[in-house]
Motif scaffolding. Sequence first.
Motif, short mmCIF file in Angstrom:
data_model
loop_
_atom_site.label_atom_id
_atom_site.label_comp_id
_atom_site.label_asym_id
_atom_site.label_seq_id
_atom_site.Cartn_x
_atom_site.Cartn_y
_atom_site.Cartn_z
N ARG A 236 12.17 17.99 29.08
CA ARG A 236 11.44 18.96 29.90
C ARG A 236 12.42 19.77 30.75
O ARG A 236 12.35 21.01 30.79
N THR A 237 13.33 19.08 31.41
CA THR A 237 14.30 19.80 32.25
C THR A 237 15.20 20.68 31.41
O THR A 237 15.45 21.84 31.75
N ARG A 238 15.70 20.13 30.30
CA ARG A 238 16.66 20.88 29.49
C ARG A 238 16.08 22.19 28.97
O ARG A 238 16.80 23.16 28.78
N LEU B 207 9.63 22.52 26.06
CA LEU B 207 9.29 21.35 25.24
C LEU B 207 9.13 20.16 26.19
O LEU B 207 9.91 20.00 27.13
N THR B 208 8.13 19.34 25.92
CA THR B 208 7.89 18.19 26.79
C THR B 208 7.84 16.92 25.95
O THR B 208 7.83 16.97 24.72
N CYS B 209 7.79 15.80 26.63
CA CYS B 209 7.96 14.53 25.92
C CYS B 209 6.98 13.47 26.40
O CYS B 209 7.37 12.47 27.00
N GLU C 139 20.44 26.00 32.59
CA GLU C 139 19.39 25.47 31.71
C GLU C 139 18.49 26.56 31.14
O GLU C 139 17.84 26.35 30.11
N ARG C 140 18.43 27.68 31.80
CA ARG C 140 17.57 28.74 31.28
C ARG C 140 17.99 29.18 29.88
O ARG C 140 17.20 29.76 29.14
N ASP D 215 12.67 21.38 39.33
CA ASP D 215 11.47 22.12 38.90
C ASP D 215 10.79 21.52 37.67
O ASP D 215 9.57 21.59 37.55
N HIS D 216 11.58 21.01 36.74
CA HIS D 216 10.99 20.57 35.47
C HIS D 216 11.29 19.11 35.17
O HIS D 216 11.36 18.71 34.02
#
Lengths: 326, 355
Positions: free
Chosen positions: A102-104, A109-111, B117-118, B335-336
Amino acid sequence: MPDVTLVQAIDLALGRALADDPTVVLLGEDIGTDGGVFRATDGLLARYGAERVLDTPLAEAGIAGVSIGLAAQGFRPVAEIQFMAFAYACLDQMINHAARLRTRTQGRLTCPIVLRMPCGGGIHAPEHHSESGEACFTNVPGLRVVIPSSPARAYGLLLAAIRDPDPVLFLEPARLYRSQREAVEDTGIALPLDRCIVLREGADIALVGWGGVVPDMLAAARVLADQGTEAEVIDVATLVPLDADTILASVAKTGRCVVCHEAALTGGFGAEIAARLAGPGLLSLLAPVERVTGYDTVLPLPRLEEAHRPSVARILAAAHRALAHG
Amino acid sequence: MPTEPVARFQIELTRFVAADGAALPPLPDFATDEKLLATLYRAMVFVRAFDAKAVALQRTGRLGTYASSLGQEAVGTGAASAMRPEDVLLPSFRDQAAMLGRGVTPLEMLLYWGGDERGSDFAGPRQDFPISVPVASHIPHAAGVALAFKLRHEKRVALCIFGDGATSKGDFYEALNMAGVWQLPLVMLINNNQWAISVPRSTQSAAQTLAQKAIAAGIPGEQVDGNDVIAVRDRVGKALDKARTGGGPTLIEALTYRLGDHTTSDDARRYRDDATVSPHWHEEPIARLRQFMLAQGAWSREREEAALADAATAVDSAMEEYLATPKRPAASMFDHLFATLPPGQASQRTELGDA
């Protein structure tokens, strides 16, 4: 409302998740026809078919990796790792990929995967079948680590883990799989994933732990009550994210705390709780925080495993040391 | 003799254009499509210009460590050109050719290698995976993506690219095996550039070919000349078609050569000399396709100059946009992390502040 064991509650929750959400798929070794070596997926292949309940080749890292690919495509894979020792093969996948997809990708894309597995000792299992390796995962930002200690909590927490949009390591204490029964109604109601559960209220000392030691903490609390001391018993249940507030509030009341876990002492997750108590909780403490854990040894084979794990006697001794202060 | 042979295999190598650009007929139909050939050529020229600029930016302290694909441009270019938009690419860290071919922008590539990362939040191919730095660990993800397609009965294919070194790892074998068992719509493409940092192909595996590793998993394996973009496009395309129509997975070993260092942090002269590398300059893919097109009358000096100029302009433009992109606020690292930030991290975010 039937009385069920913890492993039956797992089966119940998995069946409920499969029924409620078409994106849920189960995968793992022997989970299909065999229903899992502990029978946690018993009957699910017959009810939901081979496209929902997948027997995999014998490849733990592959199971975790395939789950990540499925999750990125919108599935909610629930993967069974047969025993926790074999999940060490999944560390690369869980740390380098699941926890950070998610961060990358900035949320592209999520997991949402659940990697569930039996953990802990107490079933006289062979070598490498009794691991308490939670601390390998609790230091990984992006992963949730959950461990129930009763059938009802297993049902509610597993449903929550499956519905959570991020990866969850779900640990099932093998010694509790069939050691207790309780009424679990298949309501589909999940428990929160970020709350400790206060199992017993008491004003004199807090006993804080998770998984296989929870029944031992409750037994110790009963002995303490006979001795005139009221212990508060807290099942941490969700190690990450840690509900430190509930623990701090308990110690603000009791001033004394014994942290219990089966895993080894040094670097165990109990150290994190002790550190929280030594930080924001310091001025509440009337006694040093006690930790009752597995010893810092290689986990012995079954003949000695009971001597390795926290016992009611060791928990009581620690509680008495804490109570002797001040 | 109480023994008998029970299994045999053969590995084929496909090449349509020789190292000197000579056609090796029969060629696939698309090899006469001048427009397509020009597109492939210009794509490879762009990748080479992009790599050169990225290395220059790293050398001047304006980009992080970078893995050039010098000499291997045909592998990703050919593969991406054979894919459909709805397919999913799972790249390794030297797959800029494939990623750019899929529609990842040069700016995104520079942002990623520049430490932002963007750069992995692709505006174009939204379902493609980000670069996998841990070697081979993304191959099981590709099996998972392919399994998703199969479970949903979609006519889509996952394409995973990795290097020769990756075929030594367990992740490769586990994914390969699952792909065979489940007959997944998956194409696994080895960019065999002969080097895993300093370890040559001969030290990597005693197997005569890497393609034959597929045989152990019960799936077809083959070699293709990875410096022949026509061959790469043709063979990857056929494997994609096969996977798309329920024919299962394929392992393709593209034979190429790493003409440059492993990354900008590497000095290849420590383990190989110029005499080892220089013969491979006569096999490289861009000159090869140029010679092929010239012989077909499908290319000209004017087109060559235009291709080089267009690539330089586009790369410069991406570079300027990259250098002008401010870094994000530090607190964005939270944030993510999760869909919903837990209270513990929320207080850490507050501590970090909005700087």
